[in-house]
Design an enzyme around this catalytic site. Structure first.
Site, PDB file in Angstrom:
ATOM      1  N   HIS B  82       9.317  30.808  10.155  1.00  0.00           N
ATOM      2  CA  HIS B  82       8.351  30.280  11.285  1.00  0.00           C
ATOM      3  C   HIS B  82       8.541  31.588  12.758  1.00  0.00           C
ATOM      4  O   HIS B  82       7.035  30.845  13.292  1.00  0.00           O
ATOM      5  CB  HIS B  82       9.877  29.188  11.447  1.00  0.00           C
ATOM      6  CG  HIS B  82       9.620  28.488  12.312  1.00  0.00           C
ATOM      7  ND1 HIS B  82       8.331  27.211  12.531  1.00  0.00           N
ATOM      8  CD2 HIS B  82      10.246  28.443  14.046  1.00  0.00           C
ATOM      9  CE1 HIS B  82       8.966  26.781  13.750  1.00  0.00           C
ATOM     10  NE2 HIS B  82       9.501  27.669  15.046  1.00  0.00           N
ATOM     11  N   ASP B 111     -22.708  36.780  23.956  1.00  0.00           N
ATOM     12  CA  ASP B 111     -22.263  36.671  22.774  1.00  0.00           C
ATOM     13  C   ASP B 111     -20.499  38.019  23.793  1.00  0.00           C
ATOM     14  O   ASP B 111     -20.749  38.418  24.873  1.00  0.00           O
ATOM     15  CB  ASP B 111     -22.266  36.986  21.484  1.00  0.00           C
ATOM     16  CG  ASP B 111     -21.782  36.522  20.709  1.00  0.00           C
ATOM     17  OD1 ASP B 111     -21.021  36.931  20.738  1.00  0.00           O
ATOM     18  OD2 ASP B 111     -22.399  35.515  19.980  1.00  0.00           O
ATOM     19  N   TRP B 147      13.019  37.045  12.924  1.00  0.00           N
ATOM     20  CA  TRP B 147      10.746  37.500  13.460  1.00  0.00           C
ATOM     21  C   TRP B 147      11.537  39.189  14.100  1.00  0.00           C
ATOM     22  O   TRP B 147      10.128  39.696  13.756  1.00  0.00           O
ATOM     23  CB  TRP B 147      10.805  36.967  14.033  1.00  0.00           C
ATOM     24  CG  TRP B 147      10.202  36.947  15.737  1.00  0.00           C
ATOM     25  CD1 TRP B 147      11.620  36.314  16.644  1.00  0.00           C
ATOM     26  CD2 TRP B 147       9.689  37.405  16.196  1.00  0.00           C
ATOM     27  NE1 TRP B 147      11.486  36.570  17.578  1.00  0.00           N
ATOM     28  CE2 TRP B 147      10.062  37.408  17.383  1.00  0.00           C
ATOM     29  CE3 TRP B 147       8.826  37.797  16.251  1.00  0.00           C
ATOM     30  CZ2 TRP B 147       9.572  37.632  18.753  1.00  0.00           C
ATOM     31  CZ3 TRP B 147       8.303  38.076  17.785  1.00  0.00           C
ATOM     32  CH2 TRP B 147       9.472  38.233  18.977  1.00  0.00           C
ATOM     33  N   SER B 174      -6.306  43.536  14.059  1.00  0.00           N
ATOM     34  CA  SER B 174      -6.568  42.289  14.147  1.00  0.00           C
ATOM     35  C   SER B 174      -6.369  42.523  15.510  1.00  0.00           C
ATOM     36  O   SER B 174      -7.952  42.181  16.861  1.00  0.00           O
ATOM     37  CB  SER B 174      -6.554  41.283  13.612  1.00  0.00           C
ATOM     38  OG  SER B 174      -7.393  40.259  14.034  1.00  0.00           O
ATOM     39  N   SER B 175      -5.749  42.418  16.333  1.00  0.00           N
ATOM     40  CA  SER B 175      -5.203  42.509  17.961  1.00  0.00           C
ATOM     41  C   SER B 175      -6.001  43.252  18.416  1.00  0.00           C
ATOM     42  O   SER B 175      -6.764  42.806  19.298  1.00  0.00           O
ATOM     43  CB  SER B 175      -3.218  42.182  17.876  1.00  0.00           C
ATOM     44  OG  SER B 175      -3.090  40.854  17.813  1.00  0.00           O
ATOM     45  N   HIS B 258       8.913  42.030  24.494  1.00  0.00           N
ATOM     46  CA  HIS B 258       8.914  41.720  25.821  1.00  0.00           C
ATOM     47  C   HIS B 258       7.264  41.474  26.278  1.00  0.00           C
ATOM     48  O   HIS B 258       7.122  39.877  26.384  1.00  0.00           O
ATOM     49  CB  HIS B 258       9.503  42.051  26.823  1.00  0.00           C
ATOM     50  CG  HIS B 258       9.820  40.440  27.596  1.00  0.00           C
ATOM     51  ND1 HIS B 258      10.318  40.406  27.675  1.00  0.00           N
ATOM     52  CD2 HIS B 258       9.346  40.956  29.124  1.00  0.00           C
ATOM     53  CE1 HIS B 258      10.660  39.340  28.770  1.00  0.00           C
ATOM     54  NE2 HIS B 258       9.736  39.766  29.517  1.00  0.00           N
ATOM     55  N   GLU B 260       4.652  41.131  24.044  1.00  0.00           N
ATOM     56  CA  GLU B 260       4.128  39.657  23.617  1.00  0.00           C
ATOM     57  C   GLU B 260       4.082  38.417  24.445  1.00  0.00           C
ATOM     58  O   GLU B 260       3.835  38.065  24.014  1.00  0.00           O
ATOM     59  CB  GLU B 260       5.066  40.065  22.180  1.00  0.00           C
ATOM     60  CG  GLU B 260       5.234  38.963  21.150  1.00  0.00           C
ATOM     61  CD  GLU B 260       3.274  38.835  21.039  1.00  0.00           C
ATOM     62  OE1 GLU B 260       2.601  40.238  21.049  1.00  0.00           O
ATOM     63  OE2 GLU B 260       3.033  37.909  20.274  1.00  0.00           O
ATOM     64  N   TYR B 262       4.517  37.887  27.557  1.00  0.00           N
ATOM     65  CA  TYR B 262       3.462  37.277  28.414  1.00  0.00           C
ATOM     66  C   TYR B 262       2.017  37.388  27.403  1.00  0.00           C
ATOM     67  O   TYR B 262       1.053  36.905  28.380  1.00  0.00           O
ATOM     68  CB  TYR B 262       3.640  37.739  29.739  1.00  0.00           C
ATOM     69  CG  TYR B 262       5.453  38.380  29.870  1.00  0.00           C
ATOM     70  CD1 TYR B 262       4.774  37.274  30.245  1.00  0.00           C
ATOM     71  CD2 TYR B 262       5.620  39.391  29.959  1.00  0.00           C
ATOM     72  CE1 TYR B 262       6.656  36.934  31.162  1.00  0.00           C
ATOM     73  CE2 TYR B 262       6.832  39.449  30.762  1.00  0.00           C
ATOM     74  CZ  TYR B 262       7.976  38.072  31.294  1.00  0.00           C
ATOM     75  OH  TYR B 262       8.620  37.664  31.362  1.00  0.00           O
ATOM     76  N   SER B 273      -4.685  26.879  35.245  1.00  0.00           N
ATOM     77  CA  SER B 273      -5.605  27.801  36.506  1.00  0.00           C
ATOM     78  C   SER B 273      -6.673  27.073  36.378  1.00  0.00           C
ATOM     79  O   SER B 273      -7.769  26.617  37.258  1.00  0.00           O
ATOM     80  CB  SER B 273      -5.520  28.472  36.399  1.00  0.00           C
ATOM     81  OG  SER B 273      -3.867  29.606  36.566  1.00  0.00           O
ATOM     82  N   HIS B 307      16.980  43.458  27.980  1.00  0.00           N
ATOM     83  CA  HIS B 307      17.041  41.909  28.435  1.00  0.00           C
ATOM     84  C   HIS B 307      17.490  41.258  26.782  1.00  0.00           C
ATOM     85  O   HIS B 307      18.514  40.526  27.060  1.00  0.00           O
ATOM     86  CB  HIS B 307      16.554  41.294  29.643  1.00  0.00           C
ATOM     87  CG  HIS B 307      15.498  40.901  29.832  1.00  0.00           C
ATOM     88  ND1 HIS B 307      14.740  40.283  30.227  1.00  0.00           N
ATOM     89  CD2 HIS B 307      15.025  40.218  28.657  1.00  0.00           C
ATOM     90  CE1 HIS B 307      13.264  40.076  29.911  1.00  0.00           C
ATOM     91  NE2 HIS B 307      13.514  39.383  28.628  1.00  0.00           N
ATOM     92  N   HIS B 308      16.872  41.596  25.980  1.00  0.00           N
ATOM     93  CA  HIS B 308      16.741  40.958  24.555  1.00  0.00           C
ATOM     94  C   HIS B 308      17.840  41.841  24.345  1.00  0.00           C
ATOM     95  O   HIS B 308      18.218  41.158  23.395  1.00  0.00           O
ATOM     96  CB  HIS B 308      15.953  41.427  24.279  1.00  0.00           C
ATOM     97  CG  HIS B 308      14.606  40.794  24.428  1.00  0.00           C
ATOM     98  ND1 HIS B 308      14.089  39.542  24.574  1.00  0.00           N
ATOM     99  CD2 HIS B 308      13.810  40.653  25.055  1.00  0.00           C
ATOM    100  CE1 HIS B 308      13.264  38.867  24.978  1.00  0.00           C
ATOM    101  NE2 HIS B 308      12.657  39.864  25.724  1.00  0.00           N
ATOM    102  N   THR B 333       5.941  34.701  39.075  1.00  0.00           N
ATOM    103  CA  THR B 333       5.803  33.579  38.399  1.00  0.00           C
ATOM    104  C   THR B 333       6.201  31.872  39.465  1.00  0.00           C
ATOM    105  O   THR B 333       5.152  31.043  38.975  1.00  0.00           O
ATOM    106  CB  THR B 333       7.251  33.269  37.513  1.00  0.00           C
ATOM    107  OG1 THR B 333       6.606  34.635  36.327  1.00  0.00           O
ATOM    108  CG2 THR B 333       6.352  32.515  36.312  1.00  0.00           C
ATOM    109  N   LYS B 336       2.467  31.197  41.229  1.00  0.00           N
ATOM    110  CA  LYS B 336       1.992  30.795  40.508  1.00  0.00           C
ATOM    111  C   LYS B 336       2.016  29.367  40.329  1.00  0.00           C
ATOM    112  O   LYS B 336       1.435  28.078  40.542  1.00  0.00           O
ATOM    113  CB  LYS B 336       1.571  31.567  38.630  1.00  0.00           C
ATOM    114  CG  LYS B 336       1.122  32.937  38.479  1.00  0.00           C
ATOM    115  CD  LYS B 336       1.815  33.146  37.777  1.00  0.00           C
ATOM    116  CE  LYS B 336      -0.232  34.316  37.626  1.00  0.00           C
ATOM    117  NZ  LYS B 336      -1.092  33.431  37.192  1.00  0.00           N
ATOM    118  N   ARG B 455      23.093  30.549  16.432  1.00  0.00           N
ATOM    119  CA  ARG B 455      21.881  30.499  16.074  1.00  0.00           C
ATOM    120  C   ARG B 455      21.300  31.126  14.170  1.00  0.00           C
ATOM    121  O   ARG B 455      22.597  31.486  14.350  1.00  0.00           O
ATOM    122  CB  ARG B 455      19.788  30.686  16.868  1.00  0.00           C
ATOM    123  CG  ARG B 455      20.208  32.443  16.702  1.00  0.00           C
ATOM    124  CD  ARG B 455      19.417  33.268  18.190  1.00  0.00           C
ATOM    125  NE  ARG B 455      18.042  33.237  18.094  1.00  0.00           N
ATOM    126  CZ  ARG B 455      17.109  34.028  18.115  1.00  0.00           C
ATOM    127  NH1 ARG B 455      17.919  34.199  18.815  1.00  0.00           N
ATOM    128  NH2 ARG B 455      15.797  34.042  17.582  1.00  0.00           N
TER     129      ARG B 455
END
Lengths: 284, 530
Positions: B82, B111, B147, B174-175, B258, B260, B262, B273, B307-308, B333, B336, B455
């Site tokens: 998932h 293009d 994951w 690909s990315s 991390h 990722e 963002y 925006s 921090h993870h 943040t 924003k 979890r």
């Protein structure tokens, strides 16, 4: 879609089957690799088919690009797209190696000394935590790779090849085709010699030093870093060879030769990575 | 689908030979940014439904305490896939789809810079998705270590893990190609006069996102390569007996992971925006501070990864550093959030579906941001690590953050893409259903986490039963509400009130100067930007 009209317009290629061909190749290679590492017979076949399709695609796709270039379809703006694209591609390669260098530093500076500290004495009383190491659980003896024999020679080889490719580039800019050919030829030869020396060094490591991929943290970082570097040198040498044949076919002009330049950037990049390897993997 | 609307529109002046090949070949061989954007968007929606089915299976199992529906092993596979499917299959490709459609139109380019490679970037996704999904059916099943693929779990599992590793490699390739394309397009293909500080914020956020991708996807590739060699070729990167360290994987993974997160939120900031000024009928408040805030967030994202992993063991000094660095991200943040709010202040606002999603985004993303600051506090995190509080936190930023922005953006630009207005009533219904059911699903998970429910476990103690039942009901409501989006989108593609060129009363930007449906090639001759 009048994209091929003038050179003032940004060239947008027509619909193409090459990317799809490449995706099919990757499909076979992805499944093939996953099955192969699990020793399923179908994996080898799938991997081989995928690889064959990929080679076919690379020839076709790059061939198309080379023809488009020679037909003058790439204007200044397209050229500068290529420059941005190649620069950032090399940046991603730098980050890829940074991951492996990071792993090396982490192990050398942090995790290996931790394994030798007081807290781990109960588990591994005899482990001191120095580098190089095959880890506290290692039982086999091995010898670490020295820096001043073949690796130093390899450093000289790659640095020289950086000079020869630049020499070839100067020649291309001055339209001295024969010097260009010689410069490229020498670069490829030096690259091939480097790869040969690395192969010899690997055999030496396995047969005489008992230094293997499985030799703990040292063996893993040594072979993965030098292995990926060798793989990149091989790619670079293949790319240079393609450029060499394009030069023989009369491609590239003094003012328009990004194909050549992109490959030479790549070659300098593998050169710089090698310097990092020489210092941090071999020397220190 | 979009095959329905494109060809009939034609391109007026081009009676010559062109126009895309017909039928399936058009989609297989296309070099057109809009076609490729469409492919990305439909692919990501399919993956969204696939990941959604997994989520609903998880929630079915958790509807009541005890084991009812799935085996624990399969439950672990579901939570793992998932996450992978939603992150790499749904959210990221959806944003790339937006980038493909919008960036050339917004900067006045014909293009993308590398049109053929653009096709390859997309068509690498289906093989990777097949690898991921089909790993359920191999001996041992799919990857089941979460994951994040932490060793030693991930160094022990069966062949599903190898398939996942190769899928990640392909997705990474690909990315990277997509990002190189986006960076090059933005830097090199802007119309004359379109200076960097005139670029729409969506373009800015994608430029910065693409840099993040270029920096971290190769590191992820390295991390899973080390996993692969540890699994199959006897290296000892993550094996302490060999001098390696399983925790090293976590460091490398989160150095990717991390940034990722963002990567999945910055383009959402960009979309919001774009939407807010249109429906507040005021220019964006603090444009340049938005740009600098985005860049600050991106830079900070490289120095907060640990921090993870506060509970895995690290020096107190390191914990403090990562705690403070993480809290620092709240500053840009906050800039924003305040800017969006200030944009709406005294605006003459209307609340069409895109605006509803954008305002929903601001509310709920801010809640997710706040729970993130809570989790950044080391002693609190030690209590909450691996609980449902974390699940609630990142679903607030990913679902009501990224996904809500995607829906808002989809409604916002759909008239431009299809030439038709979508059904406003149904779209608003979609918003309100999503809003209510989302909160029903995830708000209660904060309480579950604070009460200590772990979890990634298919069973739970009795005291968690009520909230879990509420959460599961919400999840099913949310899941089925998304079918409404599918219906609205299909209906809009097939017909509806014709959209004007500007579509929205006060919409600004080059894309609104083009006809709706946007022509096959946006700007063959670059427009002049004043």
């Amino acid at each position: 879609m009048s994209q091929e009209a003038t050179t003032n317009q940004y060239y947008i290629p027509k619909p193409s089957t090459w990317p799809m061909t490449g995706a099919i190749a990757i499909f076979f290679m992805g499944f093939g690799a996953a099955f192969t590492v699990n020793k399923l017979p179908i994996g080898y076949a799938s991997l081989a088919i995928g690889f064959a399709i990929l080679i076919y695609m690379l020839f076709g796709w790059f061939g198309t690009v080379a023809r488009e270039s020679e037909d003058g379809k790439f204007n200044k703006q397209v050229d500068s797209s290529f420059r941005w694209g190649m620069s950032w591609f090399i940046f991603t390669e730098v980050m890829f190696f940074a991951g492996f260098f990071g792993a090396l530093y982490y192990m050398r500076v942090l995790s290996v000394p931790w394994l030798g500290d007081l807290e781990h004495k109960l588990l591994w009383p005899d482990f001191a935590g120095g580098w190089p190491t095959a880890g506290p659980g290692a039982t086999e003896k091995y010898t670490a790779m020295g820096a001043w024999g073949l690796p130093a020679f390899n450093t000289a080889l790659l640095l020289t090849s950086g000079v020869t490719v630049t020499w070839a580039h100067w020649a291309l800019k001055l339209n001295k085709r024969s010097q260009l050919k010689w410069g490229l030829f020498l670069t490829i030869a030096l690259g091939a010699l480097f790869i040969g020396c690395q192969a010899y060094e690997y055999m030496h490591a396995y047969s005489e030093l008992n230094l293997k991929l499985t030799t703990g943290a040292y063996g893993a970082s040594f072979f993965m870093l030098t292995g990926f570097h060798g793989f990149h040198v091989t790619l670079g040498a293949i790319m240079l060879t393609v450029i060499y044949f394009r030069v023989l076919a009369g491609h590239f002009k003094p003012e328009h030769h990004f194909g050549f330049e992109g490959v030479s950037w790549y070659w300098h990049f593998v050169d710089v990575v090698w310097l990092g390897l020489f210092v941090f993997v071999y020397l220190l | 689908m979009a095959a329905v609307h494109h060809p009939d529109h034609g391109h007026g002046h081009e009676h010559e030979h062109h126009g895309p090949p017909s039928g399936i070949m058009r989609w297989l061989t296309t070099t057109n940014h809009k076609d490729i954007g469409t492919l990305y968007l439909w692919f990501s929606f399919m993956m969204f439904l696939t990941g959604g089915v997994m989520a609903l299976t998880i929630r079915s199992e958790l509807f009541q305490p005890g084991l009812q529906i799935v085996e624990p092993e399969f439950f672990n596979q579901l939570t793992t896939l998932h996450g992978l499917v939603m992150v790499f299959g749904a959210i990221m490709p959806a944003f790339v789809g937006f980038a493909n459609w919008q960036i050339p139109m917004m900067i006045g380019a014909p293009d993308m810079a590398f049109a053929r490679m653009n096709n390859w970037s997309f068509w690498l996704l289906p093989p990777a998705a097949l690898l991921l999904i089909s790993s359920f059916f191999v001996p041992g099943g799919a990857a089941a270590g979460g994951w994040t693929l932490y060793p030693p779990l991930s160094t022990q599992m069966g062949m599903g893990m190898d398939m996942t590793i190769f899928a990640v490699h392909i997705l990474g390739a690909s990315s990277i190609m997509g990002s190189i394309n986006i960076v090059t397009t933005i830097l090199n293909m802007r119309a004359p006069g379109m200076t960097m500080m005139k670029m729409p914020l969506f373009v800015w956020t994608w430029l910065i996102t693409a840099y993040l991708l270029l920096a971290v996807m190769p590191v992820l590739a390295g991390a899973v390569t080390m996993l692969l060699t540890d699994r199959q070729f006897g290296t000892n990167f993550f094996n302490a007996a060999g001098g390696g360290d399983p925790i090293m994987f976590q460091h490398i993974f989160w150095f990717f992971g991390h940034p990722e997160v963002y990567i999945m939120i910055l383009p959402a900031f960009g979309i919001v925006s774009q939407i807010i000024p249109t429906f507040a009928r005021k220019p964006l408040f603090g444009y340049s501070s938005m740009v600098y805030a985005t860049a600050s967030i991106a830079i900070l994202s490289f120095i907060v990864w640990a921090h993870h992993m506060f509970t895995v063991g690290m020096p107190v000094t390191a914990q403090l550093f990562f705690m403070y660095a993480t809290m620092l991200i709240a500053v840009p943040t906050g800039v924003k959030v305040f800017n969006w709010t200030a944009t709406m202040w005294r605006g003459s606002m209307t609340f069409e579906a895109p605006m509803l999603f954008a305002i929903g985004f601001i509310f709920l993303f801010t809640i997710g941001g706040f729970s993130g600051i809570v989790l950044a506090v080391v002693p609190v995190d030690i209590q909450l690590q691996e609980t449902y509080y974390v699940i609630a936190h990142f679903h607030y930023v990913l679902v009501s953050g990224s996904l809500f922005a995607l829906f808002g953006g989809a409604y916002y630009w759909m008239p431009k893409w299809t030439g038709n207005m979508y059904d406003e009533t149904l779209a608003k219904t979609h918003f309100w259903l999503s809003m209510v059911f989302f909160n029903l699903t995830f708000f209660v998970q904060h309480f579950l986490g604070l009460a200590g429910m772990p979890r990634r476990v298919p069973d739970y103690a009795l005291q968690f039963a009520d909230f879990n039942m509420i959460s599961s009901i919400g999840a099913f409501g949310f899941g089925f509400s998304q079918l409404l989006f599918l219906y609205v989108a299909l209906k809009c593609v097939r017909g509806g009130k014709k959209a004007t060129d500007q579509v929205w009363e006060d919409a600004e930007g080059l894309e609104w100067t083009l006809p709706s449906t946007a022509p096959y090639h946006s700007f063959e001759t670059p427009p002049l930007v004043k």
